[in-house]
Design a protein around this motif. Structure first.
Motif, PDB file in Angstrom:
ATOM      1  N   VAL A  71       0.820  -1.210   0.000  1.00  0.00           N
ATOM      2  CA  VAL A  71       0.000   0.000   0.000  1.00  0.00           C
ATOM      3  C   VAL A  71       0.851   1.257   0.000  1.00  0.00           C
ATOM      4  O   VAL A  71       0.325   2.359  -0.203  1.00  0.00           O
ATOM      5  CB  VAL A  71      -0.966   0.045   1.214  1.00  0.00           C
ATOM      6  CG1 VAL A  71      -1.948  -1.115   1.165  1.00  0.00           C
ATOM      7  CG2 VAL A  71      -0.189   0.043   2.532  1.00  0.00           C
ATOM      8  N   SER A  72       2.175   1.121   0.216  1.00  0.00           N
ATOM      9  CA  SER A  72       2.993   2.326   0.274  1.00  0.00           C
ATOM     10  C   SER A  72       4.381   2.109  -0.301  1.00  0.00           C
ATOM     11  O   SER A  72       4.881   0.980  -0.388  1.00  0.00           O
ATOM     12  CB  SER A  72       3.108   2.835   1.717  1.00  0.00           C
ATOM     13  OG  SER A  72       3.853   1.951   2.516  1.00  0.00           O
ATOM     14  N   ALA A  73       4.982   3.235  -0.692  1.00  0.00           N
ATOM     15  CA  ALA A  73       6.384   3.288  -1.108  1.00  0.00           C
ATOM     16  C   ALA A  73       7.092   4.215  -0.139  1.00  0.00           C
ATOM     17  O   ALA A  73       6.673   5.356   0.063  1.00  0.00           O
ATOM     18  CB  ALA A  73       6.507   3.807  -2.535  1.00  0.00           C
ATOM     19  N   ASP A  74       8.163   3.734   0.465  1.00  0.00           N
ATOM     20  CA  ASP A  74       8.858   4.489   1.508  1.00  0.00           C
ATOM     21  C   ASP A  74      10.206   4.967   0.995  1.00  0.00           C
ATOM     22  O   ASP A  74      10.904   4.238   0.290  1.00  0.00           O
ATOM     23  CB  ASP A  74       9.053   3.604   2.743  1.00  0.00           C
ATOM     24  CG  ASP A  74       9.748   4.355   3.861  1.00  0.00           C
ATOM     25  OD1 ASP A  74       9.260   5.431   4.228  1.00  0.00           O
ATOM     26  OD2 ASP A  74      10.773   3.863   4.361  1.00  0.00           O
ATOM     27  N   HIS A  75      10.565   6.196   1.378  1.00  0.00           N
ATOM     28  CA  HIS A  75      11.793   6.798   0.877  1.00  0.00           C
ATOM     29  C   HIS A  75      12.611   7.345   2.037  1.00  0.00           C
ATOM     30  O   HIS A  75      12.206   8.305   2.692  1.00  0.00           O
ATOM     31  CB  HIS A  75      11.462   7.914  -0.118  1.00  0.00           C
ATOM     32  CG  HIS A  75      10.610   7.457  -1.258  1.00  0.00           C
ATOM     33  ND1 HIS A  75      11.130   6.903  -2.407  1.00  0.00           N
ATOM     34  CD2 HIS A  75       9.260   7.426  -1.410  1.00  0.00           C
ATOM     35  CE1 HIS A  75      10.149   6.559  -3.222  1.00  0.00           C
ATOM     36  NE2 HIS A  75       9.006   6.869  -2.633  1.00  0.00           N
ATOM     37  N   GLY A  76      13.751   6.720   2.291  1.00  0.00           N
ATOM     38  CA  GLY A  76      14.679   7.212   3.295  1.00  0.00           C
ATOM     39  C   GLY A  76      15.709   8.092   2.609  1.00  0.00           C
ATOM     40  O   GLY A  76      16.631   7.601   1.966  1.00  0.00           O
ATOM     41  N   VAL A  77      15.538   9.387   2.709  1.00  0.00           N
ATOM     42  CA  VAL A  77      16.370  10.347   1.979  1.00  0.00           C
ATOM     43  C   VAL A  77      17.137  11.228   2.960  1.00  0.00           C
ATOM     44  O   VAL A  77      16.751  11.376   4.120  1.00  0.00           O
ATOM     45  CB  VAL A  77      15.511  11.218   1.042  1.00  0.00           C
ATOM     46  CG1 VAL A  77      14.963  10.384  -0.115  1.00  0.00           C
ATOM     47  CG2 VAL A  77      14.359  11.878   1.805  1.00  0.00           C
ATOM     48  N   LEU A  78      18.214  11.826   2.464  1.00  0.00           N
ATOM     49  CA  LEU A  78      18.990  12.718   3.319  1.00  0.00           C
ATOM     50  C   LEU A  78      18.191  13.978   3.646  1.00  0.00           C
ATOM     51  O   LEU A  78      18.095  14.390   4.801  1.00  0.00           O
ATOM     52  CB  LEU A  78      20.304  13.088   2.634  1.00  0.00           C
ATOM     53  CG  LEU A  78      21.317  13.839   3.499  1.00  0.00           C
ATOM     54  CD1 LEU A  78      21.794  12.976   4.665  1.00  0.00           C
ATOM     55  CD2 LEU A  78      22.502  14.303   2.651  1.00  0.00           C
ATOM     56  N   THR A  79      17.614  14.589   2.630  1.00  0.00           N
ATOM     57  CA  THR A  79      16.787  15.785   2.819  1.00  0.00           C
ATOM     58  C   THR A  79      15.456  15.578   2.105  1.00  0.00           C
ATOM     59  O   THR A  79      15.343  14.717   1.230  1.00  0.00           O
ATOM     60  CB  THR A  79      17.468  17.044   2.253  1.00  0.00           C
ATOM     61  OG1 THR A  79      17.382  17.027   0.813  1.00  0.00           O
ATOM     62  CG2 THR A  79      18.924  17.118   2.684  1.00  0.00           C
ATOM     63  N   PRO A  80      14.438  16.388   2.415  1.00  0.00           N
ATOM     64  CA  PRO A  80      13.145  16.229   1.735  1.00  0.00           C
ATOM     65  C   PRO A  80      13.054  16.947   0.387  1.00  0.00           C
ATOM     66  O   PRO A  80      11.971  17.093  -0.173  1.00  0.00           O
ATOM     67  CB  PRO A  80      12.161  16.842   2.742  1.00  0.00           C
ATOM     68  CG  PRO A  80      12.948  17.831   3.502  1.00  0.00           C
ATOM     69  CD  PRO A  80      14.358  17.303   3.566  1.00  0.00           C
ATOM     70  N   ARG A  81      14.161  17.365  -0.152  1.00  0.00           N
ATOM     71  CA  ARG A  81      14.163  18.143  -1.398  1.00  0.00           C
ATOM     72  C   ARG A  81      13.533  17.366  -2.552  1.00  0.00           C
ATOM     73  O   ARG A  81      13.815  16.184  -2.751  1.00  0.00           O
ATOM     74  CB  ARG A  81      15.599  18.523  -1.760  1.00  0.00           C
ATOM     75  CG  ARG A  81      15.722  19.416  -2.991  1.00  0.00           C
ATOM     76  CD  ARG A  81      17.191  19.651  -3.322  1.00  0.00           C
ATOM     77  NE  ARG A  81      17.357  20.519  -4.477  1.00  0.00           N
ATOM     78  CZ  ARG A  81      18.517  20.731  -5.095  1.00  0.00           C
ATOM     79  NH1 ARG A  81      19.613  20.126  -4.631  1.00  0.00           N
ATOM     80  NH2 ARG A  81      18.603  21.523  -6.137  1.00  0.00           N
ATOM     81  N   THR A  82      12.686  18.045  -3.319  1.00  0.00           N
ATOM     82  CA  THR A  82      12.117  17.486  -4.547  1.00  0.00           C
ATOM     83  C   THR A  82      12.369  18.478  -5.682  1.00  0.00           C
ATOM     84  O   THR A  82      12.466  19.684  -5.463  1.00  0.00           O
ATOM     85  CB  THR A  82      10.602  17.226  -4.422  1.00  0.00           C
ATOM     86  OG1 THR A  82       9.908  18.472  -4.244  1.00  0.00           O
ATOM     87  CG2 THR A  82      10.306  16.311  -3.239  1.00  0.00           C
TER      88      THR A  82
END
Length: 468
Positions: free
Chosen positions: A244-255
């Motif tokens: 039900v979800s895709a998870d993203h462990g990123v350094l910053t929330p920048r898009t």
């Protein structure tokens, strides 16, 4: 034993007698509701095979970075806390180090959870101490050897309805398929699409991962086009297996939204090993935008977990690997960082974008205002260092005045420590009861409305945010 603190019926409830009485009534409404755990790190193979837990140290110490890091901070070398580092380090010696360090956990969230596990899951009667290390090890080992202590029975005893795991995009998900096909298994174990190692070109295996991804799932296409097609195809594979979800462990929330030609140029540069640090940051930010686009397209909830300086102590990482207790939070900012995604998808139907942080200054300053406007944005529960009683109270106070109760994700246990799940959810329910009881006592919310709100926060919120 000192863990009898965990048996106190009013643990974590307000000290004021009148407010505590209100909290008791609210807690009673949710205490026995099923556990919804839509984000965590339990190994699905454990539930598929239903093999016994090996020993107390492997269950309670070695997989829990909260535990290892505090013992290490007291001066115990990490070698003494990791199995296989030397012939004299085994499960019993690790347990002795834990018992010697047990007083260090007073006042910590992990200490509270462990006391709750010892009391309610293991029914341990001995005191945890250096002197009783061998006795408690043996008591716990006898418990682990009981047929009633197999993972599947505990899943049932813990009253877990939904448990999400975290999985590599190229995982065949066979353990999830086995569990889903077993009609005797009660509950849902859902995979979660976690593509960090395929989106972050700074990852040491990125080129190898991408080559495999395109080769196996790119529908014959090559290059950047094959890369995007392969990610979309693997997401679809996960959805077909219950994700039900895709998870993203990123350094910053920048898009960031790049045009196709620029994104392809960076992709080719990265595959040739020529990408700069700035290129890496830009490409990952663009892939966060692309991931949001894919979530709008296929319906997977998108969760974002930024703000952790992972593997802060390089010597420990090189010797013991990731997730060994030295990931350290740092400040993040969301308002400008996620604007590209929210400009295009913030009001898109059926797009759920759950934003987590370890920087609690962001809760009231940015996340609550964002969730208070954009239909797509939900505020992720306090996570990693903030999933503690006082921090959870601060979170609820910080976000509710702006975003209300309906815009949060519900509690997220985010754990590898399977037996801590009921303790963590129980703590969260007690904190929610405490917060609402104060609002009732201050005549800010009626007791009748508080009764509705606590059921919504505990049960309906995670179902709503994660589309369960």
């Amino acid at each position: 034993m000192s863990s009898s603190i965990a048996a106190a019926p009013d643990r974590l409830l307000p000290s004021d007698p009148g407010t505590r009485a209100i909290a008791r009534n609210l807690l009673e409404l949710v205490q026995d509701l099923p556990i919804i755990s839509p984000h965590g790190h339990v190994d699905p193979a454990m539930l598929a095979s239903d093999t016994p837990f090996p020993d107390p140290a492997s269950l309670l110490v070695t997989p829990d970075h909260y535990v290892k890091r505090l013992i290490h901070a007291s001066g115990v070398p990490m070698d003494r806390l990791v199995l296989g580092t030397s012939p004299d380090v085994d499960a019993r010696s690790i347990w002795r180090e834990f018992c010697k360090a047990w007083p260090l956990f007073d006042g910590t969230a992990s200490g509270y959870w462990l006391r709750s596990e010892f009391e309610h899951v293991f029914e341990l009667r001995e005191e945890i101490s250096e002197a009783t290390a061998d006795a408690t090890f043996e008591s716990l080992q006898r418990r682990l050897n009981e047929p009633s202590f197999r993972p599947r029975q505990l899943f049932k005893d813990f009253n877990i309805e939904v448990l999400a795991t975290t999985d590599d995009p190229m995982d065949d998900l066979r353990f999830h398929a086995e569990i889903a096909a077993d009609k005797s298994f009660e509950g849902r174990v859902l995979p979660t699409f976690r593509p960090d190692a395929y989106l972050n070109i700074a990852h040491p295996d990125w080129v190898e991962n991408v080559d495999k991804l395109i080769g196996e799932a790119g529908d014959g296409a090559s290059g950047y086009a094959g890369y995007l097609a392969a990610l979309e195809n693997r997401r679809d594979y996960f959805i077909k297996h219950g994700a039900v979800s895709a998870d993203h462990g990123v350094l910053t929330p920048r898009t960031l939204k790049l045009d196709r030609a620029e994104a392809e140029r960076l992709f080719v540069k990265a595959r040739c090993g020529e990408a700069s640090a700035e290129d890496r940051d830009i490409f990952e930010a663009h892939m966060m935008y692309e991931s949001a686009r894919m979530s709008v397209q296929d319906g997977l909830v998108m969760t974002l977990h930024p703000g952790s300086f992972r593997n802060h102590h390089l010597p420990s990482f090189e010797k013991f690997g990731a997730d060994t207790g030295h990931d350290i939070p740092f400040p993040v900012s969301y308002t400008e960082a996620v604007r590209p995604v929210l400009q295009d998808f913030g009001t898109a139907p059926d797009f759920n974008f759950i934003l987590f942080t370890m920087d609690e200054t962001v809760f009231s300053r940015e996340l609550a205002p964002l969730a208070g406007f954009y239909p797509s944005v939900y505020i992720g529960a306090p996570w990693w260092f903030l999933d503690a009683p006082d921090a959870m109270l601060r979170f609820r106070s910080a976000v509710t005045e702006t975003a209300g109760f309906s815009r949060s994700s519900g509690f997220i246990d985010d754990t590898r420590a399977f037996c801590s799940i009921p303790a963590r959810h129980d703590a969260s329910r007690r904190i929610e009861a405490s917060f609402l009881a104060r609002l009732v006592a201050e005549h800010r919310v009626s007791e009748e409305r508080a009764a509705e709100l606590i059921v919504d926060v505990v049960d309906a919120a995670p179902r709503r945010a994660f589309k369960l």
